[in-house]
Design a protein around this motif. Structure first.
Motif, PDB file in Angstrom:
ATOM      1  N   LEU A 161      16.820  25.517   3.053  1.00  0.00           N
ATOM      2  CA  LEU A 161      18.191  25.906   3.366  1.00  0.00           C
ATOM      3  C   LEU A 161      18.537  25.524   4.793  1.00  0.00           C
ATOM      4  CD1 LEU A 161      18.326  29.426   1.657  1.00  0.00           C
ATOM      5  CD2 LEU A 161      19.081  27.229   0.735  1.00  0.00           C
ATOM      6  N   PRO A 162      19.806  25.210   5.068  1.00  0.00           N
ATOM      7  CA  PRO A 162      20.194  24.773   6.417  1.00  0.00           C
ATOM      8  C   PRO A 162      19.993  25.853   7.464  1.00  0.00           C
ATOM      9  CG  PRO A 162      22.126  25.159   5.030  1.00  0.00           C
ATOM     10  CD  PRO A 162      20.944  25.242   4.130  1.00  0.00           C
ATOM     11  N   LYS A 163      19.608  25.424   8.666  1.00  0.00           N
ATOM     12  CA  LYS A 163      19.445  26.313   9.810  1.00  0.00           C
ATOM     13  C   LYS A 163      20.122  25.681  11.026  1.00  0.00           C
ATOM     14  CE  LYS A 163      15.097  28.558   8.493  1.00  0.00           C
ATOM     15  NZ  LYS A 163      13.699  28.886   8.920  1.00  0.00           N
ATOM     16  N   GLY A 164      20.763  26.539  11.828  1.00  0.00           N
ATOM     17  CA  GLY A 164      21.478  26.020  12.990  1.00  0.00           C
ATOM     18  C   GLY A 164      22.559  25.060  12.565  1.00  0.00           C
ATOM     19  N   ILE A 165      23.442  25.519  11.695  1.00  0.00           N
ATOM     20  CA  ILE A 165      24.430  24.634  11.069  1.00  0.00           C
ATOM     21  C   ILE A 165      25.290  23.916  12.111  1.00  0.00           C
ATOM     22  CG2 ILE A 165      26.461  24.565   9.570  1.00  0.00           C
ATOM     23  CD1 ILE A 165      25.256  26.799   7.948  1.00  0.00           C
ATOM     24  N   THR A 166      25.378  22.609  11.938  1.00  0.00           N
ATOM     25  CA  THR A 166      26.216  21.767  12.788  1.00  0.00           C
ATOM     26  C   THR A 166      26.742  20.605  11.965  1.00  0.00           C
ATOM     27  OG1 THR A 166      26.247  20.316  14.714  1.00  0.00           O
ATOM     28  CG2 THR A 166      24.173  20.478  13.533  1.00  0.00           C
ATOM     29  N   PHE A 167      27.978  20.214  12.243  1.00  0.00           N
ATOM     30  CA  PHE A 167      28.601  19.100  11.532  1.00  0.00           C
ATOM     31  C   PHE A 167      28.756  17.884  12.441  1.00  0.00           C
ATOM     32  CE2 PHE A 167      29.946  22.941   9.307  1.00  0.00           C
ATOM     33  CZ  PHE A 167      29.679  22.604   7.985  1.00  0.00           C
ATOM     34  N   GLU A 168      27.940  17.830  13.484  1.00  0.00           N
ATOM     35  CA  GLU A 168      28.020  16.722  14.416  1.00  0.00           C
ATOM     36  C   GLU A 168      27.697  15.396  13.740  1.00  0.00           C
ATOM     37  OE1 GLU A 168      26.197  15.265  18.748  1.00  0.00           O
ATOM     38  OE2 GLU A 168      25.532  17.147  17.820  1.00  0.00           O
ATOM     39  N   GLY A 169      26.763  15.436  12.819  1.00  0.00           N
ATOM     40  CA  GLY A 169      26.397  14.203  12.117  1.00  0.00           C
ATOM     41  C   GLY A 169      27.567  13.624  11.349  1.00  0.00           C
ATOM     42  N   TYR A 170      28.285  14.459  10.617  1.00  0.00           N
ATOM     43  CA  TYR A 170      29.440  13.988   9.863  1.00  0.00           C
ATOM     44  C   TYR A 170      30.568  13.557  10.798  1.00  0.00           C
ATOM     45  CZ  TYR A 170      27.264  15.728   5.600  1.00  0.00           C
ATOM     46  OH  TYR A 170      26.408  15.925   4.548  1.00  0.00           O
ATOM     47  N   GLU A 171      30.729  14.247  11.932  1.00  0.00           N
ATOM     48  CA  GLU A 171      31.743  13.843  12.899  1.00  0.00           C
ATOM     49  C   GLU A 171      31.458  12.439  13.424  1.00  0.00           C
ATOM     50  OE1 GLU A 171      31.757  16.816  15.881  1.00  0.00           O
ATOM     51  OE2 GLU A 171      32.634  18.382  14.614  1.00  0.00           O
ATOM     52  N   ARG A 172      30.197  12.181  13.737  1.00  0.00           N
ATOM     53  CA  ARG A 172      29.835  10.847  14.231  1.00  0.00           C
ATOM     54  C   ARG A 172      29.994   9.794  13.143  1.00  0.00           C
ATOM     55  NH1 ARG A 172      26.761  10.377  18.998  1.00  0.00           N
ATOM     56  NH2 ARG A 172      26.475  12.363  20.075  1.00  0.00           N
ATOM     57  N   VAL A 173      29.695  10.170  11.907  1.00  0.00           N
ATOM     58  CA  VAL A 173      29.856   9.233  10.798  1.00  0.00           C
ATOM     59  C   VAL A 173      31.322   8.850  10.630  1.00  0.00           C
ATOM     60  CG1 VAL A 173      29.746   9.016   8.283  1.00  0.00           C
ATOM     61  CG2 VAL A 173      27.781   9.886   9.535  1.00  0.00           C
ATOM     62  N   PHE A 174      32.194   9.844  10.624  1.00  0.00           N
ATOM     63  CA  PHE A 174      33.608   9.574  10.412  1.00  0.00           C
ATOM     64  C   PHE A 174      34.248   8.875  11.606  1.00  0.00           C
ATOM     65  CE2 PHE A 174      33.370  13.457   7.509  1.00  0.00           C
ATOM     66  CZ  PHE A 174      33.094  12.665   6.413  1.00  0.00           C
ATOM     67  N   GLN A 175      33.622   8.961  12.783  1.00  0.00           N
ATOM     68  CA  GLN A 175      34.146   8.290  13.966  1.00  0.00           C
ATOM     69  C   GLN A 175      33.601   6.873  14.129  1.00  0.00           C
ATOM     70  OE1 GLN A 175      33.156  10.905  17.206  1.00  0.00           O
ATOM     71  NE2 GLN A 175      34.653  12.473  16.617  1.00  0.00           N
ATOM     72  N   ASN A 176      32.587   6.530  13.345  1.00  0.00           N
ATOM     73  CA  ASN A 176      31.940   5.224  13.455  1.00  0.00           C
ATOM     74  C   ASN A 176      32.706   4.203  12.613  1.00  0.00           C
ATOM     75  OD1 ASN A 176      30.192   2.971  13.294  1.00  0.00           O
ATOM     76  ND2 ASN A 176      28.444   4.288  13.731  1.00  0.00           N
ATOM     77  N   LYS A 177      33.299   3.219  13.265  1.00  0.00           N
ATOM     78  CA  LYS A 177      34.096   2.226  12.565  1.00  0.00           C
ATOM     79  C   LYS A 177      33.245   1.348  11.647  1.00  0.00           C
ATOM     80  CE  LYS A 177      37.735   1.882  16.074  1.00  0.00           C
ATOM     81  NZ  LYS A 177      38.478   0.992  16.999  1.00  0.00           N
ATOM     82  N   SER A 178      32.007   1.070  12.065  1.00  0.00           N
ATOM     83  CA  SER A 178      31.151   0.201  11.241  1.00  0.00           C
ATOM     84  C   SER A 178      30.823   0.854   9.908  1.00  0.00           C
ATOM     85  CB  SER A 178      29.860  -0.133  11.998  1.00  0.00           C
ATOM     86  OG  SER A 178      29.101   1.040  12.245  1.00  0.00           O
ATOM     87  N   ILE A 179      30.692   2.181   9.901  1.00  0.00           N
ATOM     88  CA  ILE A 179      30.410   2.889   8.655  1.00  0.00           C
ATOM     89  C   ILE A 179      31.615   2.812   7.719  1.00  0.00           C
ATOM     90  CG2 ILE A 179      29.989   5.166   7.645  1.00  0.00           C
ATOM     91  CD1 ILE A 179      28.189   5.783   9.993  1.00  0.00           C
ATOM     92  N   TRP A 180      32.817   2.997   8.267  1.00  0.00           N
ATOM     93  CA  TRP A 180      34.009   2.899   7.435  1.00  0.00           C
ATOM     94  C   TRP A 180      34.210   1.478   6.933  1.00  0.00           C
ATOM     95  CZ3 TRP A 180      35.961   6.823   5.168  1.00  0.00           C
ATOM     96  CH2 TRP A 180      35.946   8.091   5.764  1.00  0.00           C
ATOM     97  N   THR A 181      33.900   0.501   7.795  1.00  0.00           N
ATOM     98  CA  THR A 181      33.982  -0.899   7.356  1.00  0.00           C
ATOM     99  C   THR A 181      32.995  -1.162   6.232  1.00  0.00           C
ATOM    100  OG1 THR A 181      34.654  -1.610   9.579  1.00  0.00           O
ATOM    101  CG2 THR A 181      33.800  -3.299   8.093  1.00  0.00           C
ATOM    102  N   GLY A 182      31.766  -0.655   6.395  1.00  0.00           N
ATOM    103  CA  GLY A 182      30.773  -0.808   5.342  1.00  0.00           C
ATOM    104  C   GLY A 182      31.187  -0.117   4.059  1.00  0.00           C
TER     105      GLY A 182
END
Length: 302
Positions: free
Chosen positions: A55-76
């Protein structure tokens, strides 16, 4: 009145064994998925230390924030959607007519052509000749290098051919021909509307394969702007591994910075995995019955 069959002790033991086996198989399959989801929203330090194991511990959504901010990921993401849609359309355009033609007993030479197709399942030209061929055709660094070489799967042609042979009545085709229906019109107006199950199966098979494909892009694409999402994910994994390895003699501040980068890269890695697999996971339940039917078609009659 028919009496119920009484289960013996061996029957109950066998049933209990089946339940235990299915439960263990479910745990083995479900645990990696749950772990990936939990790791994508957990503190990377807790994930790296092993404190987060389910189960998740120390919940953070920083990973998803960085993913959605990364243009190369959206391009891919956009490239993968394009390759999947175009590739699947080409796959169906090639597979279904070929399978239907091979299912017709009045098609002269169908056994010869089927044998030639079967040869390609056991023998191939190799990677270097394939690359030289794609290069000579001028398809390197284009979408066609991704979708054309994999335009048809012989196994899927066999599955579709079996469906046409076992599910489309021969009398229906004969009646249409007596009424003056041409072969093309027969295929477009009669066969295809009756073949929606196999069309859905083929679309699922090819769609999943195109979505997860990365090797062709790795070989034939040179422009990073044309990379599919799977190749972008591979780059993230490589960078994460290099960041984790670090260098030789470094001071404490540099080591701390490298460690922080490695943790963030690991968090982004899990987030990208979830983002990359979410569409397939969302679509599969709606096509599951067609998927099972397709497997049964290939296993009952070949």
């Amino acid at each position: 009145m028919i009496s119920a069959v009484k289960e013996t002790g061996k029957d109950k033991l066998f049933l209990a064994f089946n339940y235990i086996y299915v439960l263990l198989a479910f745990i083995i399959v479900a645990y990696p998925v749950v772990y990936m989801i939990s790791a994508s929203i957990s503190d990377p330090k807790l994930v790296g230390s092993g404190e987060m194991w389910l189960l998740p511990k120390g919940i953070t959504f920083e990973g998803y924030e960085r993913v959605f901010q990364n243009k190369s990921i959206w391009t891919g993401y956009g490239n993968t959607i394009l390759y999947t849609v175009v590739g699947t359309a080409i796959n169906l355009f090639v597979t279904l007519p070929a399978a239907y033609a091979l299912s017709r007993k009045d098609f002269a030479g169908r056994n010869f052509f089927m044998g030639m197709f079967m040869v390609t399942m056991f023998f191939g030209g190799g990677l270097v000749p394939s690359y030289l061929l794609i290069k000579e055709l001028g398809m390197v660094n284009t979408i066609w290098a991704i979708v054309i070489p994999s335009a048809a799967s012989i196994w899927n042609i066999i599955v579709a051919r079996t469906f046409f042979q076992s599910s489309i009545p021969k009398e229906l085709q004969e009646a249409a021909q007596i009424d003056g229906c041409s072969n093309i019109r027969l295929f477009m107006k009669i066969i295809l509307p009756l073949s929606m199950p196999i069309i859905a199966v083929m679309a699922l098979f090819y769609g999943v394969g195109n979505w997860n494909s990365y090797f062709s892009a790795l070989i034939y694409l040179n422009d990073a702007a044309k990379y599919p999402l799977q190749l972008v994910l591979r780059q993230i994994l490589v960078l994460q591994e290099m960041s984790a390895q670090g260098g030789g003699a470094i001071d404490a501040s540099t080591a701390s910075a490298l460690n922080s980068k490695a943790e963030i890269a690991a968090l982004v890695k899990y987030s990208v995995i979830i983002v990359a697999t979410a569409p397939i996971i969302a679509v599969y339940p709606f096509l599951q019955r067609y998927f099972v039917q397709g497997v049964m078609i290939g296993s009952v009659k070949g």
